[in-house]
Every structure is written in C-alpha cells, then in structure tokens.
Write a protein that holds these residues in place. Structure first.
Motif, PDB file in Angstrom:
ATOM      1  N   TYR A  45      29.372  63.318  13.676  1.00 21.58           N
ATOM      2  CA  TYR A  45      30.503  62.244  13.594  1.00 21.58           C
ATOM      3  C   TYR A  45      31.776  63.151  14.434  1.00 21.58           C
ATOM      4  N   HIS A  49      33.410  61.498  17.886  1.00 24.14           N
ATOM      5  CA  HIS A  49      34.750  60.911  17.877  1.00 24.14           C
ATOM      6  C   HIS A  49      35.550  61.790  18.779  1.00 24.14           C
ATOM      7  N   GLY A  52      35.232  60.284  21.847  1.00 20.11           N
ATOM      8  CA  GLY A  52      36.020  59.050  21.504  1.00 20.11           C
ATOM      9  C   GLY A  52      37.497  59.317  22.163  1.00 20.11           C
ATOM     10  N   MET A  53      37.738  60.257  21.847  1.00 20.34           N
ATOM     11  CA  MET A  53      39.341  60.800  22.165  1.00 20.34           C
ATOM     12  C   MET A  53      39.268  61.138  23.571  1.00 20.34           C
ATOM     13  N   ALA A  72      44.941  54.765  18.383  1.00 18.46           N
ATOM     14  CA  ALA A  72      43.520  55.003  18.465  1.00 18.46           C
ATOM     15  C   ALA A  72      43.084  56.478  18.365  1.00 18.46           C
ATOM     16  N   LEU A  76      41.403  58.935  15.550  1.00 15.65           N
ATOM     17  CA  LEU A  76      40.164  59.376  15.653  1.00 15.65           C
ATOM     18  C   LEU A  76      40.208  60.828  15.241  1.00 15.65           C
ATOM     19  N   GLY A  79      40.459  61.198  11.654  1.00 15.83           N
ATOM     20  CA  GLY A  79      39.170  60.981  11.017  1.00 15.83           C
ATOM     21  C   GLY A  79      38.342  62.025  11.017  1.00 15.83           C
ATOM     22  N   ILE A  80      38.502  62.887  12.390  1.00 16.94           N
ATOM     23  CA  ILE A  80      37.678  64.271  12.417  1.00 16.94           C
ATOM     24  C   ILE A  80      37.952  64.938  11.213  1.00 16.94           C
ATOM     25  N   PHE A 109      38.518  56.609  11.198  1.00 15.20           N
ATOM     26  CA  PHE A 109      37.407  56.053  12.528  1.00 15.20           C
ATOM     27  C   PHE A 109      37.508  55.019  12.686  1.00 15.20           C
ATOM     28  N   GLY A 112      40.954  53.399  14.370  1.00 16.89           N
ATOM     29  CA  GLY A 112      40.877  54.008  15.692  1.00 16.89           C
ATOM     30  C   GLY A 112      40.107  53.156  16.497  1.00 16.89           C
ATOM     31  N   TRP A 113      38.839  52.898  16.100  1.00 12.66           N
ATOM     32  CA  TRP A 113      37.929  51.906  16.922  1.00 12.66           C
ATOM     33  C   TRP A 113      38.611  50.505  17.139  1.00 12.66           C
TER      34      TRP A 113
END
Length: 126
Positions: A45, A49, A52-53, A72, A76, A79-80, A109, A112-113
């Motif tokens: 994960y 992510h 994702g960033m 967003a 993320l 979330g990390i 997470f 953010g998405w």
C-alpha cells in the motif's frame, strides 16, 4: 504543488523499497510469517500510494493546481503514514492496539482517490 507532490511521492516510493528490503532481509526471521504478511501489506500500500502521489503531481502539471488535487495528494500521504506506518509499527512492536490506527489510513486513501476522481469529473474540457 506539482514539485512538492513529485518530491514527496518519490521519497515515499524510495522509502517503500528500503522498508520492504529491511523487512525481507532483517525482520522476516525475527517476527515470523504471519507478522511478515502484515508488514508486506503495509509495503504494498505504501508503494501504490507513493505512485499515486506521483500521478497527482503529473496530473497537476497537465491540468494545473487545484484544491481537489492538493487534498488528494495530502490524503494519500496521510494514508501512507497512518495505514502503512501502523502496520510497520504493529509488526515491529507486536502491540495489537496499533491496529486501531490502520482503518483511518484506509479512509484517507479512499478519500484521496475520491478527491482525484472529483477533480476528473469536474474538470472542463479545453
């Protein structure tokens, strides 16, 4: 914003590799198979992510900065820290109470998405 999220995303990706290598080579023999599965989930994960960033940074470069993209990226990142970080700490310390933190990271997470999706849905065509 683009530069900031590219830098943080790249740093997070690098840390994911380093943390994963530490787990595979140093931690595995100490904590056991079950705990390593938890740790590996954190690493997976973490990397997903981090990428994702980087995606958010690239998107900001194409579409321009926006509040939704900023949210967003920060979600993320949070979330990390919360999701993967709690799984790393849980594995290393064995303190099960740390598992309470993990769902907050999962929510970050998802949020953010959703922010990225909202930006895409409200973006006007040029």
């Amino acid at each position: 914003m683009q530069r900031k999220f590219m830098l943080i995303g790249a740093l997070m990706a690098m840390l994911s590799v380093a943390i994963g290598a530490f787990g595979a080579h140093m931690l595995g023999p100490i904590v056991g198979e079950s705990a390593m599965k938890v740790y590996e989930t954190g690493v997976q994960y973490h990397m997903a992510h981090a990428l994702g960033m980087i995606l958010i940074a690239l998107t900001a470069g194409v579409w321009g900065d926006s509040r939704k993209l900023a949210w967003a990226g920060w979600l993320l990142f949070a979330g990390i820290i919360l999701f993967s970080g709690s799984l790393y700490l849980l594995t290393v310390t064995g303190v099960k109470a740390l598992g309470i933190i993990t769902p907050f990271g999962g929510v970050a997470f998802i949020a953010g998405w959703i922010c990225l999706m909202a930006e895409a849905m409200t973006r006007k065509k040029k």
